[in-house]
Design an enzyme around this catalytic site. Structure first.
Site, PDB file in Angstrom:
ATOM      1  N   ARG A  31      -2.330   8.611  17.186  1.00  0.00           N
ATOM      2  CA  ARG A  31      -1.338   7.666  17.669  1.00  0.00           C
ATOM      3  C   ARG A  31      -0.745   8.088  19.002  1.00  0.00           C
ATOM      4  NH1 ARG A  31       4.398   6.673  15.154  1.00  0.00           N
ATOM      5  NH2 ARG A  31       5.192   6.327  17.241  1.00  0.00           N
ATOM      6  N   GLU A  56       0.848  -1.199   0.000  1.00  0.00           N
ATOM      7  CA  GLU A  56       0.000   0.000   0.000  1.00  0.00           C
ATOM      8  C   GLU A  56       0.875   1.237   0.000  1.00  0.00           C
ATOM      9  OE1 GLU A  56      -2.562   0.123   3.508  1.00  0.00           O
ATOM     10  OE2 GLU A  56      -2.165  -2.011   3.729  1.00  0.00           O
ATOM     11  N   LYS A 112       7.925  -0.539   6.546  1.00  0.00           N
ATOM     12  CA  LYS A 112       7.734   0.708   5.794  1.00  0.00           C
ATOM     13  C   LYS A 112       8.942   0.913   4.918  1.00  0.00           C
ATOM     14  CE  LYS A 112       9.052   3.440   9.871  1.00  0.00           C
ATOM     15  NZ  LYS A 112       8.592   4.405  10.864  1.00  0.00           N
ATOM     16  N   LYS A 117       2.270   4.533   1.793  1.00  0.00           N
ATOM     17  CA  LYS A 117       2.443   5.004   3.156  1.00  0.00           C
ATOM     18  C   LYS A 117       2.027   6.467   3.160  1.00  0.00           C
ATOM     19  CE  LYS A 117       5.766   5.516   6.912  1.00  0.00           C
ATOM     20  NZ  LYS A 117       4.794   6.375   7.539  1.00  0.00           N
TER      21      LYS A 117
END
Ligand code: ZN
Ligand code: ZN
Lengths: 531, 341
Positions: A248, A226, A398, A228
């Site tokens: 977060r 996907e 990532k 980021k």
């Protein structure tokens, strides 16, 4: 207070995580439930708003030690921590406090309502009853900034051992809104009733940076790729028709983003969505710089909502019809997420697309185009992976785009804080504009401790002028700076602002004259505009 | 013309044609003490206290050096030169220069507390006082050395009980001998790194005794290190040399350990606050008891301390020098020792 100060001292003195956990465990065993709760809250950053202005602390320290304010200030620049400065300035004594942590915290609650005179008298009287280290901890508590070397993870480990529970369960119980004043240790951690706390989020699963080539990960077919997204991580919760949005940082931000918080959840099942709060307009993500206009605003007005609207790019589903599904495989969670997004049918909740790639080469090619989409790179997630707690290696990666970089000259240095107290560790860099050096960015990360000590020595020996904690230095050292984005800025003399600047390398091979020019930097801006 | 000039080679007395602790090569020097930032190589001649001569010969090799006693008067071109105790390390001196009614005292590094090892600091009256300022901020307040030694010993005992070796980082000239002098011999054996051993040998020729210090050379059986204390300089702590001592705990003994940030950054198991420099109160006391009207501040937080002294009515100015002080590791007191094991 004595026991708590001792705990902090032990944590402070030990470099290994085992010793820290042991100290925490010790504290849990010997303290009351109320004290435990306060300890957990304070160490995990759930502190009450600071009861005392830092300027009052400065004034009191000056009064008590009989030195002028400017000298308190100079001392602070070196010590790098105001609470510690005040503790060091006030006379030593051999006292130790008998007050328990929760009693002290109660007193501090009252302190917030006092005027300066009453607060000052209270603080001075308390200082006399405390040892130097206790005074440091006390000062930390009254000025709010309580950060010591304990991560949430260590706290969780100690609690899990103390309660003989699974760490992931403990991590979840600690999430969300609670404060030591209105919950019991028993109810929060030992025997929580399910669904008592409707707003409680799950601990986020965080990815590791991918440092090697992705083909090390094996067959691409096992992975979901996907974008980021370059926004803020968020968890959207709908339970019993009511919506809660968490960032977060474990902050409830429902009211900050009415585009999401005010959706009608009455027909939704009980669900928890993990995704990215993203500035988004006319079918396209906006750069992170614009989202910044929204982040600080508690209640955004119409105008800014129109200028910078946000959406949730949904990428995971943690709860489905009231059931915790984190242990299920990503491919299953994804299917349910797709069903949900379809069912909710809101233009403000968008599915983060799975990228159609067949080879790692194709993925790599997509990654190079990320900047144009205001994405930071790619996410690579294992399709069979469960949703874990915290930063774990192996299943979520990532893969960020390479940073842009320039060579710049060090022109100012400032003393750092915390571990970097009394060390010139915060730098300002400049690039050439004709024969003049114009400041372009500040950076303080990317050097090894050894390199930093070397720069520190350079600064001390090559100071031109002193401005409080800041020194201008001979423009000699050249560093390669990396950054993630660039934008025009009226606030900066150079006319541009760099995003996430950091030092990639010390270019000892280059002289100041060989650093880049402002024109070179502006070329990035034009290149970015073209894409 | 003033008696002392501040030049780019260092402090200079034109009337006697001598430099005091210069940092660039010159022909004639007066040396306050043997630390590397004050006693540098390649000078034509060195005049210092006898004990400093002993250490300088060991460190700088074959030099032309002459020693004097504390209080002994020397006349050079009509300038009277006297070395008086500074209490910093063995042999450390304040240098008094007097001529035609003008009296200057150059403090070198100093501390006021009597450490029982070196000749204690003696206040000297003067009109011009050149002071160090390594710890010239009011946040630096030293605890009594006796208390610090006691907490070092407690920590050593704890480590011993766990079968660990206790390693203390300390400068090889000054701090190491101070520890050797003060630490109890009851707890266990005490070993020293080669750089400290060499310094001890030099000081022994000047009459100092360190009967309990054992040289940690390759012949020492590793088993003897369990429960023992090892003193080592910063250069050794940062190297692979330390590996041989494991399992061990490593502590540091320095005035810099009073800041939490430094303690955390250096990652020692323990930091003990003990300095051979004066703290804030000590510096103020020394300046006051010198009776000087003119104060020159070097070596440390010189700008801040000079500003403070001006606010207290002194004619004070900061002088930039090449002495250590502001650098935590500046008092690198030994050239890396080739034979260190
Ligand atoms: Zn010295
Ligand atoms: Zn020195």
């Amino acid at each position: 207070m004595q026991a708590f100060a001792q705990l902090i001292a032990q944590i402070d003195a030990s470099s290994g995580t085992n010793a820290k956990v042991a100290a925490l465990l010790d504290y849990l065993h010997q303290s009351s439930d109320d004290d435990k709760l306060w300890c957990i809250a304070l160490l995990s950053g759930k502190r009450p708003p600071r009861p005392v202005r830092s300027s009052l602390l400065r004034e009191l320290a000056a009064q008590v030690s009989g030195i002028p304010l400017w000298l308190v200030e100079e001392s602070y620049h070196v010590v790098g921590d105001l609470a510690e400065t005040a503790a060091l300035l006030t006379p030593t004594n051999e006292e130790q406090s008998e007050l328990s942590l929760s009693e002290l915290m109660q007193e501090l609650g009252a302190l917030r309502k006092m005027d300066d005179e009453a607060a000052g008298a209270y603080i001075r009287a308390t200082w006399q009853k405390l040892s130097r280290y206790e005074r440091f901890v006390f000062n930390k508590l009254i000025t709010g900034g309580f950060r010591i070397g304990v991560s949430q993870r260590l706290m969780v480990r100690a609690l899990a051992r103390y309660l003989d529970e699974d760490p992931n369960t403990i991590a979840h119980r600690l999430m969300g809104a609670w404060s030591p004043g209105d919950v019991q240790f028993e109810d929060l951690l030992r025997n929580p009733r399910p669904n008592e706390n409707l707003s409680r989020p799950y601990p986020f699963y965080l990815a590791y940076p991918l440092e090697e080539a992705p083909d090390q990960l094996g067959e691409l077919g096992q992975w979901q790729v996907e974008y980021k997204w370059d926004g803020i991580r968020g968890q959207l919760i709908c339970r019993k028709g009511k919506l809660y949005l968490w960032s977060r940082g474990e902050e409830l931000v429902t009211e900050r983003y009415p585009e999401l918080g005010e959706l009608d959840g009455s027909a939704w099942p009980d669900v928890v969505i993990d995704g990215e709060i993203l500035a988004y307009k006319e079918g396209k993500p906006l750069p992170f710089g614009l989202l910044q206009k929204r982040i600080g605003r508690k209640k955004p007005g119409k105008k800014v909502q129109e200028e910078v609207p946000v959406v949730l790019k949904a990428y995971d589903l943690l709860e489905w019809h009231g059931e915790d599904i984190r242990h299920k495989a990503l491919r299953e969670r994804r299917k349910k997420l797709e069903i949900l997004v379809d069912q909710v049918n809101s233009s403000n909740i968008l599915l983060s697309p799975k990228l159609e790639v067949e080879t790692w080469e194709q993925a790599a090619a997509l990654r190079t185009e990320c900047r144009a989409l205001a994405a930071e790179g790619l996410m690579i997630k294992h399709l069979d992976g469960e949703y874990k707690t915290g930063r774990k290696r192996g299943e979520w990666w990532k893969w960020k785009v390479d940073p842009m970089s320039i060579d710049a000259v060090l022109i100012y240095a400032m003393r750092g804080h915390g571990r970097r107290a009394n060390l010139f560790s915060d730098y300002t860099f400049a690039v050439w504009k004709a024969s003049e050096l114009v400041p372009i960015a500040k950076a303080y990360s990317g050097l090894s401790d050894k390199e930093m000590a070397e720069v520190d020595r350079f600064v001390k020996r090559n100071t031109i002028e002193r401005f409080g904690p800041v020194r201008s230095v001979q423009p000699e050292l050249v560093f390669e700076l990396g950054f993630e984005g660039i934008a025009e800025s009226k606030r900066h003399k150079s006319g541009i602002a760099l995003r996430f600047p950091r030092m990639l390398r010390w270019r000892k091979d280059k002289a100041a004259a060989e650093a880049n020019s402002l024109e070179d930097v502006k070329a990035f801006l034009r290149a970015q505009a073209r894409t | 013309m003033p008696l002392i000039h501040f030049t780019e080679r260092g402090l200079y007395c034109p009337r006697a044609d001598v430099y005091i602790d210069p940092w660039l090569p010159v022909s004639k020097t007066l040396i306050t003490h043997a630390h590397a930032d004050h006693a540098r190589p390649r000078m034509g001649s060195y005049l210092s206290h006898h004990d400093s001569v002993a250490v300088m010969r060991q460190r700088l090799g074959d030099i032309s050096a002459e020693g004097v006693r504390y209080g002994e008067k020397k006349k050079v071109n009509g300038v009277e030169i006297t070395f008086l105790p500074a209490g910093h390390i063995p042999g450390s001196a304040q240098i008094r220069l007097a001529s035609e009614g003008e009296v200057w005292v150059i403090s070198g590094d100093y501390k006021l507390e009597n450490d029982g090892l070196c000749e204690p600091f003696e206040p000297v009256k003067c009109s011009h006082f050149v002071t160090e300022s390594t710890f010239a901020l009011p946040v630096y307040q030293w605890d009594e050395a006796g208390n610090v030694m006691a907490s070092i010993e407690r920590w050593w005992q704890q480590n011993s009980a766990e079968g660990l070796c206790t390693v203390l980082q300390c400068y090889s000239l000054g701090k190491a001998q101070r520890l050797l002098h003060a630490l109890s011999q009851e707890i266990g054996e005490i070993f020293v790194h080669g750089a400290i051993h060499n310094t001890n040998e030099a000081l022994k020729t000047a009459g100092y005794k360190f009967p309990h210090a054992q040289y940690l050379d390759a012949s020492v059986d590793g088993k003897r290190l369990r429960g023992a204390m090892v003193l080592a300089p910063p250069s050794a702590i940062g190297s692979s040399w330390l590996k041989k001592l494991k399992p061990c705990k490593v502590g540091a003994v320095s005035g810099w350990m009073s800041l939490r940030g430094t303690r955390r950054r250096k990652n020692f198991d323990r930091g003990f606050v003990l300095s051979d420099h004066a703290d804030w109160k000590g510096l103020n006391t020394a300046v006051l008891s010198s009776g000087a009207e003119h104060v020159y501040v070097t070596h440390g937080y010189s700008h801040v301390f000079a500003k403070w002294l001006r606010s207290q009515g002194y004619q004070a100015q900061a002088i930039d020098t090449a002495f250590g002080g502001e650098d935590e590791d500046a008092e690198q007191d030994e050239p890396a020792n080739p034979e260190s094991n």
